[in-house]
Design a protein around this motif. Structure first.
Motif, short mmCIF file in Angstrom:
data_model
loop_
_atom_site.label_atom_id
_atom_site.label_comp_id
_atom_site.label_asym_id
_atom_site.label_seq_id
_atom_site.Cartn_x
_atom_site.Cartn_y
_atom_site.Cartn_z
N SER A 124 40.92 49.54 31.56
CA SER A 124 42.06 48.84 32.43
C SER A 124 42.71 49.85 33.53
O SER A 124 42.74 49.33 34.83
CB SER A 124 43.39 48.44 31.67
OG SER A 124 42.79 47.37 30.76
N ILE A 137 40.93 41.06 36.07
CA ILE A 137 40.84 41.87 34.83
C ILE A 137 41.27 41.12 33.47
O ILE A 137 42.15 40.61 33.49
CB ILE A 137 41.77 43.00 34.71
CG1 ILE A 137 41.57 44.24 35.86
CG2 ILE A 137 41.71 44.06 33.41
CD1 ILE A 137 42.48 45.13 36.17
N ASN A 139 41.52 41.37 29.44
CA ASN A 139 41.21 42.14 28.04
C ASN A 139 41.17 40.99 26.92
O ASN A 139 41.36 39.73 27.25
CB ASN A 139 42.40 42.96 28.14
CG ASN A 139 42.57 44.01 28.91
OD1 ASN A 139 41.66 44.43 29.27
ND2 ASN A 139 43.69 44.19 29.70
N THR A 166 48.40 44.67 29.03
CA THR A 166 47.95 43.60 30.07
C THR A 166 49.11 43.06 30.56
O THR A 166 49.09 42.97 31.75
CB THR A 166 47.34 42.29 29.02
OG1 THR A 166 46.29 43.04 28.67
CG2 THR A 166 46.94 41.43 30.13
N ALA A 170 49.67 43.71 34.78
CA ALA A 170 49.87 42.16 35.92
C ALA A 170 50.84 42.65 36.75
O ALA A 170 50.79 42.41 37.84
CB ALA A 170 49.84 41.02 34.91
N VAL A 180 45.65 39.82 35.93
CA VAL A 180 45.23 40.63 34.52
C VAL A 180 45.94 39.69 33.28
O VAL A 180 46.84 39.29 33.36
CB VAL A 180 46.01 41.95 34.70
CG1 VAL A 180 45.35 42.61 33.62
CG2 VAL A 180 45.93 42.62 35.97
N ASN A 235 48.30 34.54 35.48
CA ASN A 235 48.50 36.03 35.76
C ASN A 235 49.58 36.51 34.54
O ASN A 235 50.60 36.10 34.22
CB ASN A 235 48.77 36.33 37.04
CG ASN A 235 48.93 37.98 37.23
OD1 ASN A 235 47.98 38.56 36.53
ND2 ASN A 235 49.41 38.38 38.19
#
Length: 246
Positions: A124, A137, A139, A166, A170, A180, A235
């Motif tokens: 990340s 991104i 996860n 995460t 973001a 994210v 997001n």
């Protein structure tokens, strides 16, 4: 190799098998060039690359330990060199070691946290530095953080950490047009999940969701493809891809 300047590219950690491979193949169907990452199974990664190429997509295999910044920097650089940049990073790499909390071997705890927490953090961190504007991104967590099944305590704790980082990342990427998010699968029919479970256990878990079946790697890959593509207004969220489990 000549690469079109407008091509989108992704790095999928753990992309050599299971959910990771399904994600790599699904992103390739959307025209995204893919770096298929592997830790130990090089042959499976090259098999995934061949399958993507046979379907008309573009992919390369990249190796390395997700918890080692040098390894993952090299992986990012390989994808960038081949495809001109990186737009999507998907962190599917992880390990699951089960035990009641009272009996857990702390060496297993450290091993799992090294991959699941440190590995996700390393990837990340690099993604935050290198993903292009408009990128994503993604996860990976687990629905166990909600269902709280016995023996999953340490694993669920490691994935709770993934969810927390995460949410923070973001917000740290404000203004960069990078989303994210985390995908949290429920029981999914992968060899790793099915290993060591009786038919009765599998049937019980399959019926836990209102849709009364296990998820498939392809089900989870669809959620990732949405977040990596059209889901631009989602997001800093955890998407529970589990067929409606509580």
């Amino acid at each position: 190799m000549t690469t079109p300047m407008n091509i989108r590219a992704a790095l999928v950690t753990g992309g050599s098998g299971g959910i990771g491979r399904a994600v790599a193949e699904r992103l390739a169907k959307d025209g995204i060039a893919v770096g298929v990452h592997y830790a130990g199974n090089k042959a499976s990664a090259f098999d995934a690359v061949a399958a993507i190429a046979a379907a008309g997509g573009r992919a390369i295999a990249v190796g390395g330990d997700v918890a080692e910044p040098g390894d993952m920097t090299a992986a990012f650089e390989a994808v960038e060199a081949e495809f001109g940049g990186i737009d999507v990073v998907v962190n599917t790499a992880g390990i699951m070691l089960l035990s009641p909390i009272a009996a857990l071997n702390l060496d297993d705890l450290d091993r799992m946290y090294r991959t699941n927490i440190r590995g996700t953090f390393v990837v990340s961190q690099l993604a935050a530095q290198r993903v292009r504007s408009g990128g994503a991104i993604v996860n990976f967590s687990t629905s166990i953080t909600r269902t709280q099944f016995p023996t999953y305590g340490a694993y669920a704790a490691s994935k709770g950490a993934v969810e927390a980082m995460t949410m923070v990342l973001a917000r740290e990427l404000r203004g960069k047009e990078i989303t994210v998010n985390t995908v949290a699968p429920g029981p999914t029919a992968t060899p790793l999940f099915l290993q060591g479970k009786s038919d009765a256990d599998v049937e019980r878990l399959a019926r836990a969701a209102p849709l009364e079946r296990l998820g498939t790697p392809e089900d989870i890959a669809e959620a990732v493809a949405f977040l990596a593509g059209p889901g631009r207004w989602i997001n800093g969220q955890v998407l529970f891809a589990n067929g409606g489990m509580a």
